[in-house]
Each structure stands twice: as C-alpha cells, then as structure tokens.
Design an enzyme around this catalytic site. Structure first.
Site, PDB file in Angstrom:
ATOM      1  N   LYS A  86       4.660  -5.550  29.716  1.00 17.50           N
ATOM      2  CA  LYS A  86       5.693  -6.549  30.009  1.00 17.50           C
ATOM      3  C   LYS A  86       6.177  -7.280  28.755  1.00 17.50           C
ATOM      4  CE  LYS A  86       5.861  -6.285  34.575  1.00 17.50           C
ATOM      5  NZ  LYS A  86       7.110  -5.890  35.268  1.00 17.50           N
ATOM      6  N   GLU A 143      10.724 -14.449  37.273  1.00 18.09           N
ATOM      7  CA  GLU A 143       9.944 -14.237  38.489  1.00 18.09           C
ATOM      8  C   GLU A 143       8.728 -13.408  38.103  1.00 18.09           C
ATOM      9  OE1 GLU A 143      12.376 -12.115  37.584  1.00 18.09           O
ATOM     10  OE2 GLU A 143      10.941 -10.479  37.486  1.00 18.09           O
ATOM     11  N   SER A 155      -0.327   0.920  32.039  1.00 14.54           N
ATOM     12  CA  SER A 155       0.639  -0.169  31.818  1.00 14.54           C
ATOM     13  C   SER A 155       0.001  -1.526  31.553  1.00 14.54           C
ATOM     14  CB  SER A 155       1.574  -0.263  33.023  1.00 14.54           C
ATOM     15  OG  SER A 155       0.821  -0.437  34.211  1.00 14.54           O
TER      16      SER A 155
END
Lengths: 255, 394
Positions: free
Chosen positions: B89, B111, B377
């Site tokens: 991210k 969000e 991830s």
C-alpha cells in the site's frame, strides 16, 4: 408537454417541492404522503428510490433508505404503488435514484415503467453528463423522460451553460458543497452564488436543493431562484411526527 | 485488445467516472493533471528517492525453496510484506501524496479495510506534514486494532463508518461524502484500483513498480524475465494490478487473481465478486459488483478485512471478462491453512489477504519447471490475533 413544464409555464416563483423516500416510514405510505403533500399545496414531489449506497445523501436520507429497504421496498413495489395512484394524482412526480438501480433493473424496462406510472422526470445524481449524452439521452427521449442535472458552487460557467442547453426539465441548484441535510441557514457566500447563477439568464427553471429546512431558508432562496426542494427536514419530520401530521409541516413552510 | 485504460477512463466496458456533479471539479482536476505530474522529472525523482530510501525498495524476489518442494514447482515470493508499513500500500500512498502536494491540497482523506492503506496514508501524511482523516468500518476497527493504534500514533483521525456492514464499502462511502463536502482543499487518497477514472489507472501505475521489479529480478535470477504464472489476491485489486501490470500484454504469462470465498462462494458469506457479481456502478466506476435483483449492493464477507469488498477494480473486471486473467478463490479456512503453512516452512507470516493467494497452490496441477511468482502483498502482524484465535480452534 410534461406536467412539470406546464407547471413552470404558469408558476415561476416560490415553487415548493418536497422529497420523501418511498417505503419510509412504512412500506405502504407512498400514496398517503403524496396525497397529503398535494392537497396542502406542494407544487411537485420528489420520490426517492431507497438505495443501499446513496453517495450524495446525508445521514437522514441514508437512514430513511435503509429503513425503507428493511421494510421490503423495491423498484417493482414502488412502480406498482405509483401506477395505482396515477389517475388520482395531478402533482408532477420526479423519481430520484442511483444509476446502479437503473442498470440492474434494465434501462429500457425502467423507462417503460416510468412511462406506465406517468413519471416524466428523473434525477440520477451519479449519471454524469458524458454518459447521459452517449448512452441515455436518446433512450430517455424515446419514453418522454427528462433528466435533471445538478450544478454546484464549483460548476464552471461553461458547464452550467451546457447543462442548461441539454436539459428539458429543471436545473437542480445544489445550495452548497455538501451532502444533503448538512447546513442550517443560507450564508452570504451562497447568496452570491445564487446571484451569479441568476445573472446567467438561463432558460431552465432553477430549483435549489440541499440544506433547505424551514420557511426562512425556503423564502430566502426563493428571492433568487424559482423554488426549492425540502428533503432531510421532511424526512426528520416524518420520523418524529408521522404521516398524519404532514399538513402542519407544509403549512409552516408555505404560510 | 488493450488492457490499458482508454482516454475516457475505460477498460472495455468497465471504468469511467460515474460521479455526482458535486465531485466533478475534483475528479476533473485530477484527470487533467495526473499524467503530467507522474511524467514530470521532479515527481519521478522524488518518488524514486522515497521508494528507495524510505519504503525500502526494491523488495526482494525470494526463491521459496521449501514451498517449491512442497508443491513441485519453482515458486518465488515478491516480498511486498517487507515494505515500510508492512504492505504494498505504501507505494501508492507515496505516489499520491506527491500528486496531492503538486495540486496544493492541504487535507488528506482515505478509506481503509484492513488498515494497511490507512497506516500507509497516515505515514505519508506525517512525512509531508498534512492533515489526515481515515474512514474505517466499525467492524474493521475492532478486528484490526493494531493498525488503528498505529494510525492514531501517526497523527491521523480515525472516523468509524457505522452504516451498512460497517466495513470497507461503507468506509469508502463515508470518504466520498466527506470529499463532496470539502471539494476545494481536500485530496481523496484512494487505496486501491477502484473509484472514478483516473484513480484505477493512477493507482495501477504507482503499483506497477512491483511487476517492473519482478521482471528485472527474475531476469537476474533465472535468465528469463517472464514467469509462467503470477498469482495475487484481489479485493479492490491494487497489489494484483501492480504485479500484473508489465505482464498484461505478455500473453504467455498466466495471471491468476484470487478472491476471498469467505465461508464458501455460495454460502451467502463471501466476497468472491467475479463469481457472484454482475455489471453495475459502485464508488464511481462501472465494474462487477455483488448486488441483488434490484441493484442493492450485497454486503460481502471475508475473514480478511482487506478483501471484504463487494466489487473489484474495473481493470480486473475487464481481465475477468476477457479471460486474460483466471479468477480463483480461497475460503477463510484455506487462507488460514496457507498462512500457517508458509509460517512453518518458510518462516514468513503473511497477511491474511496474501494468504488467499498462497492458498490456491494446493488447487493447481504444477510441474517442477513451472516458474510461479506469488505477490506477498503484506505481512501478518496485523492479523496475529485472528491467527492465534483460529490456532486455538484447530
């Protein structure tokens, strides 16, 4: 000529519209709400299709949507309810919903049902102008449906003029940059915005929505625009006082 | 057929910008500027410097020897879990915070589901001294407590979303509403390849560093930059978009997207969007989403907060429709088992999201010479409580 266009021909000032969510507070309240609003002098009525993810609505309308969905409201039921009262209601009705509901129901089927119910005007806030022009304009026209576009304090003059050109309903003037029901009074900044829009001499009728909650705010915006829509304040009233008391709500605003 | 976005923001029939007029100026401003900003030398230099020295890129491409032996294939793990803040991210938030800065925005909203995007956003806001507000479903706030604490420590305000299923979908609604109410000074930093154009394309470009590095590292390690298969989990789909990006036009690289099946695809408790969804509009783009016969969005379910989303990004919807990517899924239990397995045999605790990607290995017929890259991830620190709870139940 649509009922709404006929109305705008004879009345250009202090047009009062009220929004309610179909299926709220009770599943079968639609007929009574429309009739009470009509008999107490509301000029046109916005019927909200309850949606699970109403992006442009504030907490009050979102809550009413969620209650209506829990009550079992759906598009077929709303169309049935509206068709049943079609012959006895003269006030123009405007349907307000979100694009995903229309896509899933089937665009042509949605238009046909609107036609069957005498609905000639829709507001679909997440249907952008580009998509409208490329995919929906011709379809809506086939069924005699007009689409309402929104403008905000941030909408450019060029875009407002384009909206004025392509719409054959009214322009929904969003009173401030916010979701519905967020503000309580009309500020100087908003008045300057209304004055700016008025100076543009647009062909469309200008109806203000978002944040119109009482007689004072209604009268204030009507000094500059053709009329206003009251939404969240009416939903809150319905929740607190109930359908039977609707006349007192409308009287307080229009008296 | 192109798998990249067209000038109107579409991937085939999917994408676009289905936004209320209230958001038009914000989205238009971004659309008019993002490519120019991303292509500018000053952005590229600053982005690279931060990725190298702050995020810790390049992340390793690790040959997982024991995992390879177990499944009879040649398996590499792209270690996005080793990024600063614990997941891929941060690549996106570093990029977007620079875009926000170039646009002169002062207030950042975001969000988050699992909290990884919230932490990554709070981190870059601290770095750039910008106000940060993170919307998070009330349910996710409870199940991702460590990340909530990290966001607060980083100076962010965490606002609970209390509507709907109180998860990622509802947090996204709240963020969009906030943006509608604050159109001038606020930048909405979207965490996945979802939302109105240009977000899906911008986020995919910022995450494409993952497949760029895979190519370079695989070439160095095996002599061939193309694996046989790239596997990644998909909620909204940003890590998958990044891992697939530079292989989208390389047809002999098989792309596998893994969704969360929750308690089972047809159990009524699932987030396997491509299997259960239909074409519709959600959060500003046309995509595939889980909905009922009247277009009401169905609440998704997954044990993993990051995959608990009723839609997928429009690029993924197109990859699914065109069959360029194969969509598979893994249940909560299969993901948990895959996580325990990786922990035991490779000493890596994966995020629950990534564990879904690992879980499909056992469903495939593999051969020893097949080169597979799995995008790991994120790391599993945030999921420890869930892991421990379920270990007790075993």
């Amino acid at each position: 000529m649509s009922k709404l266009t006929s109305l705008f021909k004879v009345k250009q000032h202090n047009l009062c519209s009220v929004f309610f969510t179909a299926g709220f507070p009770k599943l079968n309240d639609t007929e009574q709400i429309i009739k009470k609003l009509e008999s107490n002098g509301v000029d046109f009525i916005e019927v909200g299709l309850p949606y699970s993810d109403p992006l442009a609505d504030g907490p009050t309308i979102q809550h009413s949507s969620s209650v209506a969905l829990k009550n079992g409201m759906n598009l077929d039921l709303i169309f049935n309810q509206l068709e049943a009262i079609k012959e006895t209601v003269n006030t123009p009705l405007v349907l307000m919903g979100y694009l995903n509901q229309v896509i899933k129901y089937g665009e042509a089927k949605f238009c046909q049902k609107c036609k069957d119910c005498g609905i000639e005007t829709v507001i679909i806030p997440d249907l952008p102008m580009l998509e409208y022009e490329s995919h929906y304009q011709a379809l809506f026209a086939n069924y005699g449906i007009s689409n309402v576009f929104l403008i905000t304090p941030q909408t450019s003059e060029e875009r407002i003029r384009k909206i004025d050109k392509i719409t054959n309903a009214f322009i929904y003037v969003v009173a401030s940059s916010s979701i519905t029901g967020a503000k309580g009074e009309i500020s100087e900044k908003q008045i300057a915005y209304f004055k700016r829009i008025k100076k543009m001499n647009l062909k469309s009728t200008l109806i203000v929505g978002f944040g119109i909650s009482n007689k004072a705010t209604f009268n204030k915006v009507c000094e500059y625009m053709n009329g206003a829509i009251i939404g969240s304040a009416f939903i809150r009233f319905l929740q607190e006082k109930g359908v039977a008391e609707i006349p007192s709500f409308v009287t307080k605003i229009l008296a | 057929m192109s798998f990249f976005v067209d000038k109107n923001g579409y991937y085939g029939q999917f994408g676009g910008a289905f936004i209320p007029e209230l958001l038009f100026p914000n989205v238009k401003e971004l659309e008019d500027n993002y490519l120019k900003i991303l292509a500018s030398d000053s952005f590229k230099n600053e982005f690279k410097e931060l990725l190298d020295n702050y995020v810790g890129r390049p992340t390793p491409l690790y040959f997982a020897k024991r995992l390879s032996e177990k499944y009879g294939a040649t398996i590499y793990l792209k270690r996005e879990d080793l990024c600063h803040t614990g997941a891929h991210k941060i690549n996106n938030t570093i990029g977007q915070i620079l875009v926000a800065k170039y646009l002169g925005k002062k207030r950042i909203i975001a969000e988050t589901g699992a909290g990884q995007h919230g932490v990554a956003t709070a981190t870059v806001c601290a770095l750039m001294d910008l106000e940060c507000i993170v919307f998070m479903g009330e349910v996710d706030i409870k199940r991702q407590a460590p990340n909530v604490a990290r966001m607060k420590m980083l100076g962010a305000t965490v606002v609970p979303a209390i509507s709907g299923s109180k998860t990622l979908k509802d947090a996204t609604n709240e963020a969009i509403r906030d943006w509608i109410g604050n159109p001038e000074d606020t930048y909405y930093l979207i965490g996945s390849v979802v939302g109105p154009h240009p977000y899906p394309d911008m986020v995919a470009r910022l995450q494409s560093i993952i497949s760029k590095e895979i190519k370079e590292q695989l070439l160095a390690q095996t002599g061939n930059e193309n694996p046989d298969m790239v596997i990644a989990c998909v909620g909204g789909g940003s890590n998958a978009a990044g891992a697939f990006y530079h292989y989208l036009d390389t047809k002999n690289v098989q792309l596998i997207a893994v969704e969360a099946a929750g308690l089972g695809v047809h159990s009524g408790q699932s987030a396997a969007t491509s299997q259960l969804g239909e074409v519709g509009v959600l959060h500003g783009s046309k995509t595939i989403l889980m909905q009922d016969e009247y277009g009401q969005v169905i609440e998704p379910y997954s044990i993993s907060a990051g995959l608990d989303y009723p839609g997928i990004g429009p690029l993924h919807a197109f990859l699914h429709e065109s069959e360029r990517a194969i969509f598979m899924n893994a249940t909560d239990k299969e993901a948990l088992n895959a996580a325990y397995e990786l922990t035991k045999i490779e000493g890596i605790i994966p995020a629950l999201e990534s564990a879904h990607a690992l879980a499909v290995l056992s469903k495939m017929k593999l051969t020893k010479d097949q080169v597979i890259v799995i995008n790991l991830s994120g790391r599993g620190d945030k999921d420890l409580e869930t892991y421990i709870t379920h270990l007790k139940d075993e």
